[in-house]
Scaffold this active site. Structure first.
Site, PDB file in Angstrom:
ATOM      1  CG  ASP A 208      14.823  61.684 105.311  1.00  0.00           C
ATOM      2  OD1 ASP A 208      14.249  62.219 104.361  1.00  0.00           O
ATOM      3  OD2 ASP A 208      14.566  60.530 105.719  1.00  0.00           O
ATOM      4  CD  GLU A 273      10.904  65.015 105.655  1.00  0.00           C
ATOM      5  OE1 GLU A 273      10.001  64.809 104.845  1.00  0.00           O
ATOM      6  OE2 GLU A 273      11.782  64.166 105.912  1.00  0.00           O
TER       7      GLU A 273
HETATM    8  C1  GLC Z   1      11.488  61.819 103.895  1.00  0.00           C
HETATM    9  C2  GLC Z   1      11.901  61.980 102.456  1.00  0.00           C
HETATM   10  C3  GLC Z   1      11.225  60.932 101.643  1.00  0.00           C
HETATM   11  C4  GLC Z   1      11.683  59.587 102.136  1.00  0.00           C
HETATM   12  C5  GLC Z   1      11.427  59.431 103.633  1.00  0.00           C
HETATM   13  C6  GLC Z   1      12.172  58.268 104.215  1.00  0.00           C
HETATM   14  O1  GLC Z   1      10.152  62.107 104.088  1.00  0.00           O
HETATM   15  O2  GLC Z   1      11.606  63.286 102.026  1.00  0.00           O
HETATM   16  O3  GLC Z   1      11.476  61.064 100.270  1.00  0.00           O
HETATM   17  O4  GLC Z   1      11.022  58.574 101.437  1.00  0.00           O
HETATM   18  O5  GLC Z   1      11.822  60.553 104.359  1.00  0.00           O
HETATM   19  O6  GLC Z   1      13.540  58.526 104.248  1.00  0.00           O
END
Ligand code: GLC
Length: 548
Positions: A208, A273
């Site tokens: 994440d 991500e």
């Molecule tokens: C990422 C996740 C999202 C979350 C954020 C904070 O972007 O995909 O759903 O709210 O991180 O953890």
């Protein structure tokens, strides 16, 4: 170099809360996933990524963890989690957990302690800073944050805690304080959690907001930028360049450290991500494959449905991420509009889109329900369960929609549509956590399973072909020139296995000369090859195989 398994796999994302509710409380849970594993196995996905189900106050539905090695009771128990790992493996599939390492919940014991005073044992586990002008608060009660940094969701990301008379930093929302990775104890604790789950058998992690894991050690102010809205390629926004808050050099080396930890357990997937340009993404992936190895290519979440767009996209990806890099083709996730929304909910176009996704050189990542063309709901911001829309209540909805922002993420997280029965077979509860989309009688797994030409069966066939044709999993890709304007074509080749994929992004039928091959897949009955001539219907597509 040996190709790691995770460069050849297919990924399916499960949002546990919405997948299947087996205990009638209106929310999905691990047992629900367990009871639907055969569906996923038969469908043909090889790797399951499960959004977080760890102990959490669920303010951001699991992306705010208060115990990384405990399961939230509404999602089940540790036994359920272990059984899930086991049952996935029994089917020859892989399982990926979601690691939210950048921040914890404010409810995490670490944060509670860290916040309690300036000199407790976890005082330095989070990013605490004082105001540069403490006298302003003392004399005038004015709160001046430590620097000008803006959070990823807009606005000031510093939050005052009176217990310490200091501010803590949160990259995302105020209840998600960032951990301090410059503190070796934090790193050690997180690596131990990673080892904990690897010992239990998980095959790796989706990471994440990994690009914000380190912030500038000196807390320097971010420079001004004219940009208001952050984009996938350039995460700067809200009128500042994210120079000191994202993609710091230490984050790249951290990716390698994490890879080393995982290597203790074999070949593990690390799927980042990350928002940032190609150069940055490659620094996390690394050519040697000793970093993350996989990062979502998020720019395509904003795809345009035409041949030129995809020709350019593929060209760019092939140029920027040649072998041994491997791109990730992703069109939907739990934060963004579902892909079908971008194509006017047209199922013919959806079939073509997924023909591309499952045959291009890259790892495909599909979001639950995308395989049946589940569509987004529209809910008012005022009653949103997602915390983000509450931040943007004052902005007119039409404006946000017109610039393509997904603010209310509830809309893309509605329950899975299994069949035509009440709550679409997701749950027998009176009320589900989010309402099932009203189109469930037409769009559901049971109905589409019976229809040989459904989107679901199209995807099922393609996943099967992927397992049979090594060219699709690990072959090279060459775009084919001199095709009609609306047609995109590419050749995939691995050893003697050679395929050509031809996709008609136009609404009109078309035909053209090509090399003669055997048709192993077609979107409609009328997409065919006769001698050297291919005929494609509007939005039709075909895969040809060449004898070796
Ligand atoms: C990422 C996740 C999202 C979350 C954020 C904070 O972007 O995909 O759903 O709210 O991180 O953890």
């Amino acid at each position: 170099m040996k190709i790691p398994w995770y460069h050849k796999t297919t990924i399916y994302q499960i949002y546990p809360r919405s997948f299947y509710d087996s205990n009638q409380d209106g929310i999905g849970e691990i047992k629900g996933i367990l009871s639907k594993l055969n569906y996923l196995h038969e469908l043909g996905f090889e790797t399951l990524w499960i959004s977080p189900f760890f102990s959490s106050p669920q303010t951001d539905f699991g992306y705010d963890i208060c115990n990384y090695t405990d399961i939230a009771p509404e999602y089940g128990s540790m036994d359920d989690a272990l059984q899930l790992i086991d049952e996935v493996h029994k089917r020859g599939m892989k399982i990926v957990f979601d690691m939210v390492m950048n921040h914890t919940s404010i409810e995490h014991e670490w944060f509670k302690e860290s916040r309690s005073s300036r000199d407790n044992s976890k005082a330095d586990w989070y990013l605490w800073q004082n105001s540069p002008l403490p006298f302003l608060r003392e004399k005038l009660g004015l709160k001046v944050p430590p620097n000008n940094w803006k959070s990823m969701t807009g606005g000031n990301g510093w939050h005052y805690a009176k217990e310490r008379d200091e501010y803590y930093w949160s990259s995302f929302l105020p209840f998600q304080p960032d951990l301090n990775y410059r503190n070796p104890e934090v790193k050690k604790a997180i690596f131990e959690i990673v080892r904990f789950w690897l010992r239990k058998g998980v095959d790796g992690f989706r990471l994440d907001i990994f690009n914000v894991i380190y912030k500038d050690a000196e807390y320097r102010n971010n420079p001004f930028s004219p940009k208001l809205i952050p984009t996938e390629e350039d995460p700067s926004g809200f009128f500042q360049e994210a120079k000191y808050t994202m993609n710091q050099p230490e984050s790249f080396s951290f990716a390698k450290e994490l890879r080393n930890v995982c290597n203790e357990f074999g070949e593990k997937i690390l799927l980042g991500e990350i928002t940032g340009n190609t150069e940055i993404i490659k620094k996390y992936m690394t050519k040697k494959g000793d970093g993350l190895g996989l990062v979502f290519n998020f720019e395509m979440l904003n795809f345009k449905f035409n041949a030129d767009y995809f020709r350019e996209l593929i060209n760019k990806i092939e140029r920027d991420f040649p072998d041994p890099f491997m791109p990730v083709y992703v069109f939907s996730n739990h934060d963004r509009r579902r892909s079908i929304h971008r194509i006017g909910e047209d199922f013919r176009k959806a079939k073509l889109l997924h023909l591309l996704q499952l045959t291009v050189r890259g790892v495909p990542a599909m979001y639950y329900g995308e395989e049946i063309g589940m569509t987004d709901s529209k809910f008012p911001f005022s009653s949103a369960l997602d915390p983000i829309p509450h931040k943007f209540k004052w902005v007119p909805r039409v404006l946000l929609d017109s610039i393509g922002l997904t603010i209310n993420r509830d809309e893309v997280r509605t329950p899975m549509q299994w069949d035509e029965s009440r709550n679409s077979g997701f749950s027998s509860a009176q009320k589900t956590w989010l309402p099932v989309h009203e189109n469930f009688k037409a769009v559901n797994i049971e109905t589409e399973t019976k229809d040989a030409n459904s989107l679901l069966n199209t995807i099922r066939k393609l996943l099967k072909i992927r397992t049979e044709e090594s060219a699709l999993r690990e072959g090279s890709l060459d775009l084919i020139g001199n095709l009609p304007k609306d047609v995109l074509g590419y050749k995939r080749k691995s050893g003697s296995n050679e395929l050509v994929v031809l996709l008609n992004f136009g609404m009109k039928d078309t035909d053209f000369e090509t090399e003669k091959g055997d048709c192993i897949f077609r979107i409609t009955e009328k997409d065919e090859i006769k001698n050297n001539k291919v005929e494609l219907t509007g939005y039709g597509g075909i895969i040809l195989k060449f004898p070796n």
